[in-house]
Design an enzyme around this catalytic site. Structure first.
Site, PDB file in Angstrom:
ATOM      1  N   LYS A  51       1.915   3.463  15.686  1.00 43.28           N
ATOM      2  CA  LYS A  51       2.748   2.690  15.141  1.00 43.28           C
ATOM      3  C   LYS A  51       1.633   2.014  13.591  1.00 43.28           C
ATOM      4  CE  LYS A  51       5.079  -0.858  17.242  1.00 43.28           C
ATOM      5  NZ  LYS A  51       6.198  -1.464  17.510  1.00 43.28           N
ATOM      6  N   ARG A 149      17.293  -7.200  20.814  1.00 36.53           N
ATOM      7  CA  ARG A 149      16.701  -5.452  18.919  1.00 36.53           C
ATOM      8  C   ARG A 149      17.392  -4.665  19.199  1.00 36.53           C
ATOM      9  NH1 ARG A 149      10.547  -5.655  18.831  1.00 36.53           N
ATOM     10  NH2 ARG A 149      10.746  -3.786  19.218  1.00 36.53           N
ATOM     11  N   HIS A 181      12.849  -1.421  26.006  1.00 34.83           N
ATOM     12  CA  HIS A 181      11.819  -2.915  25.596  1.00 34.83           C
ATOM     13  C   HIS A 181      12.434  -4.478  26.691  1.00 34.83           C
ATOM     14  CE1 HIS A 181       7.798  -2.875  23.628  1.00 34.83           C
ATOM     15  NE2 HIS A 181       8.696  -3.927  23.031  1.00 34.83           N
ATOM     16  N   ARG A 237       4.364   3.013  27.601  1.00 35.57           N
ATOM     17  CA  ARG A 237       4.273   2.667  26.356  1.00 35.57           C
ATOM     18  C   ARG A 237       3.125   1.977  26.511  1.00 35.57           C
ATOM     19  NH1 ARG A 237       9.520   2.404  26.751  1.00 35.57           N
ATOM     20  NH2 ARG A 237       8.885   0.376  25.625  1.00 35.57           N
ATOM     21  N   TYR A 283      -9.380 -24.114  -3.627  1.00 36.82           N
ATOM     22  CA  TYR A 283      -8.592 -24.629  -3.846  1.00 36.82           C
ATOM     23  C   TYR A 283      -7.689 -26.316  -2.986  1.00 36.82           C
ATOM     24  CZ  TYR A 283      -7.658 -20.916  -6.658  1.00 36.82           C
ATOM     25  OH  TYR A 283      -7.584 -19.224  -7.164  1.00 36.82           O
ATOM     26  N   CYS A 330      -8.667 -17.732   0.060  1.00 39.61           N
ATOM     27  CA  CYS A 330      -8.440 -17.246  -1.140  1.00 39.61           C
ATOM     28  C   CYS A 330      -8.157 -16.273  -1.080  1.00 39.61           C
ATOM     29  CB  CYS A 330      -8.903 -17.731  -2.435  1.00 39.61           C
ATOM     30  SG  CYS A 330     -10.399 -19.247  -2.253  1.00 39.61           S
ATOM     31  N   MET A 331      -7.164 -15.281  -2.467  1.00 38.15           N
ATOM     32  CA  MET A 331      -6.852 -14.186  -2.236  1.00 38.15           C
ATOM     33  C   MET A 331      -8.494 -12.850  -2.074  1.00 38.15           C
ATOM     34  SD  MET A 331      -4.910 -12.289  -4.778  1.00 38.15           S
ATOM     35  CE  MET A 331      -2.674 -12.645  -4.959  1.00 38.15           C
ATOM     36  N   ASP A 332      -9.092 -13.448  -2.576  1.00 35.20           N
ATOM     37  CA  ASP A 332     -10.374 -11.984  -2.272  1.00 35.20           C
ATOM     38  C   ASP A 332     -11.639 -12.805  -2.120  1.00 35.20           C
ATOM     39  OD1 ASP A 332      -8.593 -10.702  -4.767  1.00 35.20           O
ATOM     40  OD2 ASP A 332      -9.364 -12.634  -6.375  1.00 35.20           O
TER      41      ASP A 332
END
Length: 392
Positions: A51, A149, A181, A237, A283, A330-332
């Site tokens: 998955k 769950r 599970h 599993r 930052y 940071c993001m990048d």
């Protein structure tokens, strides 16, 4: 340069490389750990869970490698995932377990996928799908034994099992499995484990009393398979352990289990510069150079799955040594100490640890999370490739 030859292409600045031979090794090793002490005629089966795009490793290549290593079953959460496996050519047993109310089960039944029912209402939807498909559905019943769950609540077990027996008598389904599970399998001494094993036995007795004879009964995930022999039943599993990441590194590390992490995440320094004492980095200037410092810029950040929680905590392998991440991720991009490094040098963010690079377990510790999350989130703009692939 011949662009068709991958060995001649420039290496991407940010990439995920997955070793499929490691996946095959892990599946074989886990089978040995789980079933090796049983006589051959008493050994159960293995399901490799693929998955979430194979936990970030690539669902289809990992599925193929798992089959090559002898996995009798593959498991995926959503209908779209298992249908994609069929479309990719997988013909073996597949289990799917997460469908919202109103889902059309006919395509899954037609694709010969084992589907899961949590309730009588969902079972009715499976029956409708089977009638549209014109063939019995392969049906597995999920019982909630304490995870709270998915799965039928204990008060609803009898109604679900009885309805399943009627649907089988009517020729609309064939009950192929019963499962649940574990909630605390990664804590071997947790009392919930014994309670869930006992509850599952109660559920199996209820199924037997209804005259149902499922092919497989399964309760154990990776941790359950490794540390709870009573949870193994007919099938285990194997999720995160198939990818070489220990489900509980405090209990046993990947190395101690004989597993090989399959994912390597690497990049290149796009620039290197010298900072003066007192210079703030990234930052918020949450890190300030205590002395003149050489730093490098890595073109990867949380937009590529690198956890921001690793800011000023994580380390990368730079010029053959572990070096700290400096300031906020940071993001990048991120900044790392770069003693002895030059622009263009390789940086290892994550890998099996054999060269001294950080592992998923290291990142999990730095970010107060689990190895599952670390590897599954890797991606974004990283180029993903696979090594060790072969055709059966």
């Amino acid at each position: 340069m011949d662009a068709s030859d991958p060995t001649l292409r420039p290496r991407p600045d940010a990439e995920v490389v997955v070793d499929l031979e490691a996946v095959r090794h892990n599946v074989r090793r886990l089978r040995e750990l789980v079933w090796g002490d049983r006589p051959a005629d008493e050994r159960g089966q293995v399901m490799v869970v693929v998955k979430a795009d194979g936990y970030g490793h690539g669902m289809v290549p990992v599925a193929r490698a798992a089959r090559q290593a002898g996995a009798e079953w593959l498991g995926a959460a959503t209908p779209a995932e298992v249908l994609a496996l069929r479309e990719a050519g997988d013909t073996g047993r597949l289990l799917c377990w997460l469908a919202a109310p109103g889902h059309d089960f006919a395509p899954l039944v037609s694709a010969d996928v084992d589907v899961t029912a949590y309730s009588v209402a969902q079972l009715d939807e499976v029956v409708r799908g089977a009638r549209v498909a014109g063939r019995p559905a392969r049906l597995q019943l999920k019982l909630d034994t304490g995870l709270s769950r998915g799965g039928a609540a204990r008060d609803d077990w009898l109604a679900l099992v009885t309805a399943a027996r009627h649907a089988q008598d009517d020729g609309d389904v064939r009950v192929t499995g019963v499962w649940s599970h574990l909630a605390c399998a990664d804590e071997p001494d947790h009392p919930a484990n014994a309670a869930q094993l006992a509850a599952f036995e109660d559920g199996l007795a209820l199924v037997a009393d209804a005259g149902l004879e499922p092919e497989v009964r399964h309760l154990a995930n990776s941790a359950g398979a490794l540390w709870h022999p009573g949870a193994r039943h007919d099938l285990v599993r194997l999720g995160i352990a198939s990818y070489g990441v220990s489900p509980a590194p405090d209990v046993a590390t990947s190395d101690e289990l004989g597993l090989v992490p399959a994912m390597t995440v690497r990049g290149r320094l796009v620039m290197v510069k010298e900072l003066a004492e007192g210079a703030g980095v990234s930052y918020g200037h949450t890190w300030t150079a205590p002395a003149p410092t050489r730093v490098g810029l890595v073109p990867m950040g949380y937009g590529d799955g690198v956890p921001r929680h690793g800011s000023s905590r994580a380390e990368l392998l730079v010029a053959g040594a572990r070096r700290p991440v400096l300031g906020r991720i940071c993001m990048d991009q991120l900044v790392v100490e770069a003693i002895g490094a030059e622009a263009g040098d390789e940086v290892l963010l994550l890998g099996p640890g054999s060269a001294g690079e950080p592992t998923a377990a290291d990142w999990a510790a730095w970010c107060d999370t689990i190895g599952y999350e670390v590897v599954t989130r890797m991606g974004g703009r990283q180029v993903r490739s696979w090594v060790g692939e072969y055709e059966r």
